[in-house]
Design a protein around this motif. Structure first.
Motif, PDB file in Angstrom:
ATOM      1  N   ALA A  29       0.796  -1.222   0.000  1.00 11.75           N
ATOM      2  CA  ALA A  29       0.000   0.000   0.000  1.00 11.75           C
ATOM      3  C   ALA A  29       0.827   1.269   0.000  1.00 11.75           C
ATOM      4  O   ALA A  29       0.268   2.373  -0.026  1.00 11.75           O
ATOM      5  CB  ALA A  29      -0.930   0.007   1.209  1.00 11.75           C
ATOM      6  N   ASN A  30       2.161   1.139   0.008  1.00 10.31           N
ATOM      7  CA  ASN A  30       3.000   2.324   0.049  1.00 10.31           C
ATOM      8  C   ASN A  30       2.728   3.197  -1.172  1.00 10.31           C
ATOM      9  O   ASN A  30       2.665   2.725  -2.302  1.00 10.31           O
ATOM     10  CB  ASN A  30       4.480   1.926   0.085  1.00 10.31           C
ATOM     11  CG  ASN A  30       5.349   3.029   0.649  1.00 10.31           C
ATOM     12  OD1 ASN A  30       4.863   3.901   1.373  1.00 10.31           O
ATOM     13  ND2 ASN A  30       6.636   3.003   0.338  1.00 10.31           N
ATOM     14  N   GLY A  31       2.555   4.499  -0.948  1.00  5.04           N
ATOM     15  CA  GLY A  31       2.284   5.434  -2.034  1.00  5.04           C
ATOM     16  C   GLY A  31       0.822   5.751  -2.229  1.00  5.04           C
ATOM     17  O   GLY A  31       0.475   6.698  -2.946  1.00  5.04           O
ATOM     18  N   LEU A  32      -0.067   4.978  -1.618  1.00  5.20           N
ATOM     19  CA  LEU A  32      -1.498   5.269  -1.710  1.00  5.20           C
ATOM     20  C   LEU A  32      -1.870   6.384  -0.737  1.00  5.20           C
ATOM     21  O   LEU A  32      -1.449   6.378   0.422  1.00  5.20           O
ATOM     22  CB  LEU A  32      -2.318   4.014  -1.382  1.00  5.20           C
ATOM     23  CG  LEU A  32      -2.283   2.859  -2.386  1.00  5.20           C
ATOM     24  CD1 LEU A  32      -3.021   1.657  -1.810  1.00  5.20           C
ATOM     25  CD2 LEU A  32      -2.890   3.272  -3.713  1.00  5.20           C
ATOM     26  N   ASN A  33      -2.681   7.324  -1.203  1.00  3.07           N
ATOM     27  CA  ASN A  33      -3.181   8.339  -0.283  1.00  3.07           C
ATOM     28  C   ASN A  33      -4.512   7.884   0.314  1.00  3.07           C
ATOM     29  O   ASN A  33      -5.052   6.826  -0.036  1.00  3.07           O
ATOM     30  CB  ASN A  33      -3.312   9.700  -0.976  1.00  3.07           C
ATOM     31  CG  ASN A  33      -4.254   9.670  -2.170  1.00  3.07           C
ATOM     32  OD1 ASN A  33      -5.179   8.854  -2.230  1.00  3.07           O
ATOM     33  ND2 ASN A  33      -4.038  10.569  -3.127  1.00  3.07           N
ATOM     34  N   THR A  34      -5.054   8.686   1.227  1.00  3.51           N
ATOM     35  CA  THR A  34      -6.268   8.298   1.933  1.00  3.51           C
ATOM     36  C   THR A  34      -7.431   8.077   0.973  1.00  3.51           C
ATOM     37  O   THR A  34      -8.189   7.100   1.102  1.00  3.51           O
ATOM     38  CB  THR A  34      -6.628   9.365   2.978  1.00  3.51           C
ATOM     39  OG1 THR A  34      -5.575   9.447   3.946  1.00  3.51           O
ATOM     40  CG2 THR A  34      -7.938   9.019   3.690  1.00  3.51           C
ATOM     41  N   ALA A  35      -7.585   8.975  -0.004  1.00  3.32           N
ATOM     42  CA  ALA A  35      -8.696   8.848  -0.952  1.00  3.32           C
ATOM     43  C   ALA A  35      -8.584   7.557  -1.758  1.00  3.32           C
ATOM     44  O   ALA A  35      -9.591   6.887  -2.024  1.00  3.32           O
ATOM     45  CB  ALA A  35      -8.736  10.066  -1.874  1.00  3.32           C
ATOM     46  N   SER A  36      -7.370   7.184  -2.130  1.00  5.06           N
ATOM     47  CA  SER A  36      -7.182   5.953  -2.900  1.00  5.06           C
ATOM     48  C   SER A  36      -7.498   4.718  -2.054  1.00  5.06           C
ATOM     49  O   SER A  36      -8.118   3.760  -2.535  1.00  5.06           O
ATOM     50  CB  SER A  36      -5.748   5.869  -3.422  1.00  5.06           C
ATOM     51  OG  SER A  36      -5.487   6.925  -4.333  1.00  5.06           O
ATOM     52  N   MET A  37      -7.062   4.724  -0.791  1.00  4.85           N
ATOM     53  CA  MET A  37      -7.381   3.604   0.089  1.00  4.85           C
ATOM     54  C   MET A  37      -8.885   3.477   0.274  1.00  4.85           C
ATOM     55  O   MET A  37      -9.433   2.361   0.246  1.00  4.85           O
ATOM     56  CB  MET A  37      -6.683   3.779   1.441  1.00  4.85           C
ATOM     57  CG  MET A  37      -5.172   3.673   1.383  1.00  4.85           C
ATOM     58  SD  MET A  37      -4.442   3.814   3.040  1.00  4.85           S
ATOM     59  CE  MET A  37      -2.738   4.160   2.605  1.00  4.85           C
ATOM     60  N   GLN A  38      -9.548   4.608   0.450  1.00  2.00           N
ATOM     61  CA  GLN A  38     -11.004   4.560   0.608  1.00  2.00           C
ATOM     62  C   GLN A  38     -11.682   4.002  -0.635  1.00  2.00           C
ATOM     63  O   GLN A  38     -12.612   3.189  -0.553  1.00  2.00           O
ATOM     64  CB  GLN A  38     -11.549   5.954   0.923  1.00  2.00           C
ATOM     65  CG  GLN A  38     -13.028   5.992   1.232  1.00  2.00           C
ATOM     66  CD  GLN A  38     -13.353   5.264   2.523  1.00  2.00           C
ATOM     67  OE1 GLN A  38     -13.120   5.767   3.612  1.00  2.00           O
ATOM     68  NE2 GLN A  38     -13.905   4.057   2.408  1.00  2.00           N
ATOM     69  N   ALA A  39     -11.203   4.407  -1.806  1.00  4.23           N
ATOM     70  CA  ALA A  39     -11.783   3.917  -3.057  1.00  4.23           C
ATOM     71  C   ALA A  39     -11.556   2.417  -3.229  1.00  4.23           C
ATOM     72  O   ALA A  39     -12.443   1.689  -3.699  1.00  4.23           O
ATOM     73  CB  ALA A  39     -11.198   4.689  -4.238  1.00  4.23           C
TER      74      ALA A  39
END
Length: 304
Positions: A29-39
């Motif tokens: 998950a390195n490099g993912l921002n919060t919005a991407s994790m939520q999506a």
């Protein structure tokens, strides 16, 4: 084509595939921002998805962020157990006892993983002990919101109460498993009295009784999350953590270590077992642990 981010699907709080509580673990998950994790969590559409990141402190195992399809959680039990087992299997340490620390939003979570029987068993120390919260609702109002009669609420000295060990739950004792099976959740009625968490989600219902299906279990439980629509969870570690407060208040365990197995998910056809251990000294809860098995059911890569 790029390789994508590796993920696993685990069934947690069970030794059997297609039982317990499913969990997605995105281990790259390195490099993912919060919005991407939520999506991504919304894409998996499981009750929770865990994202594994490099730890802030090198001596810790990993940083873990946990998302429902709608919001991020400060802490949750089945993602902690499932992620601890996933990381152990990735490290090929399955035959060895492992103790390590995960960094979650609630704080540091100490985990221990061992092989018990044919599958791995993980347990973690509660990062926060349960505390009581004020609840103004009457037992009659709670009964109505669950589609039950007032006389079916409570057993022995157990009464409706509100507890949180990071996530709040209204703990509702009922007479027996037949009553638990008849619960019909009314969102509108529940919203009239359930306190809201800081993220505006409403505290969930944790219905329990002492009668059980499995002879070695101490409690039978159901957990229902309010929402549009509401849904039932087959195994909820954070609810068991909160429930430890109700056990302390009503059952008053003696000093020493008390161990309870909690069955959940039976009405859903996804039976689960959660182990709750309480360390009591001087009549007070000084530490507690949640534990359970988990088995891998799928793996793949997500291109996000």
């Amino acid at each position: 084509m790029r390789s994508g981010r590796k993920y696993f699907i685990y069934d947690v709080f069970t030794e059997d595939r297609l039982a317990g509580n499913p969990l997605a673990v995105v281990v790259e998950a390195n490099g993912l921002n919060t919005a991407s994790m939520q999506a991504i969590a919304r894409e998996f559409n499981l009750s929770e998805t865990a994202f594994v990141l490099p730890p802030k402190t090198p001596t810790h195992k990993a940083k873990v962020r946990i998302f429902t399809p709608d919001y991020e959680m400060p802490f949750a039990g089945h993602p902690t157990v499932g992620t601890a087992i996933a990381l152990t299997e990735m490290a090929q340490d399955s035959d060895l006892a492992g103790i390590f620390v995960l960094e979650e939003n609630i704080g540091l979570v100490r985990c221990a993983v061992n092989k018990i029987g044919n599958s791995l068993f993980a347990e973690f120390d509660l990062p926060k002990l349960p505390e009581p919260l004020p609840l103004a609702a009457s037992s009659d109002a709670v009964a109505a919101a669950l589609g039950l009669s007032p006389h079916e609420i409570g057993f022995e000295n157990h009464r409706v109460s509100l507890w949180s060990a990071g996530v709040p739950y209204i703990t509702v004792p009922v007479a027996d498993t037949k009553v638990a099976a008849r619960v019909r959740f009314d969102n509108e009625a529940w919203f009239t009295f359930s306190p809201r968490k800081s993220d505006s989600a409403v505290a969930s219902a944790y219905v329990y009784c002492r009668e059980t299906v499995g002879h070695d279990n101490a409690f039978h439980a159901r957990m229902i999350v309010p929402g549009s629509p509401s849904y039932e969870d087959p195994a909820t570690g954070s609810a068991a953590a909160a429930f430890a407060g109700a056990i302390m208040q009503f059952d008053k365990p003696t000093d020493g270590v008390s161990r309870f197995w909690i069955e959940q998910g039976i009405e859903m056809g996804r039976p689960s077992k959660i182990r709750l251990e309480l360390d009591v000294a001087g009549g007070n809860l000084v530490a507690a642990r949640i534990g359970g098995h988990a088995v891998r059911v799928a793996e793949g890569a997500i291109f996000a």
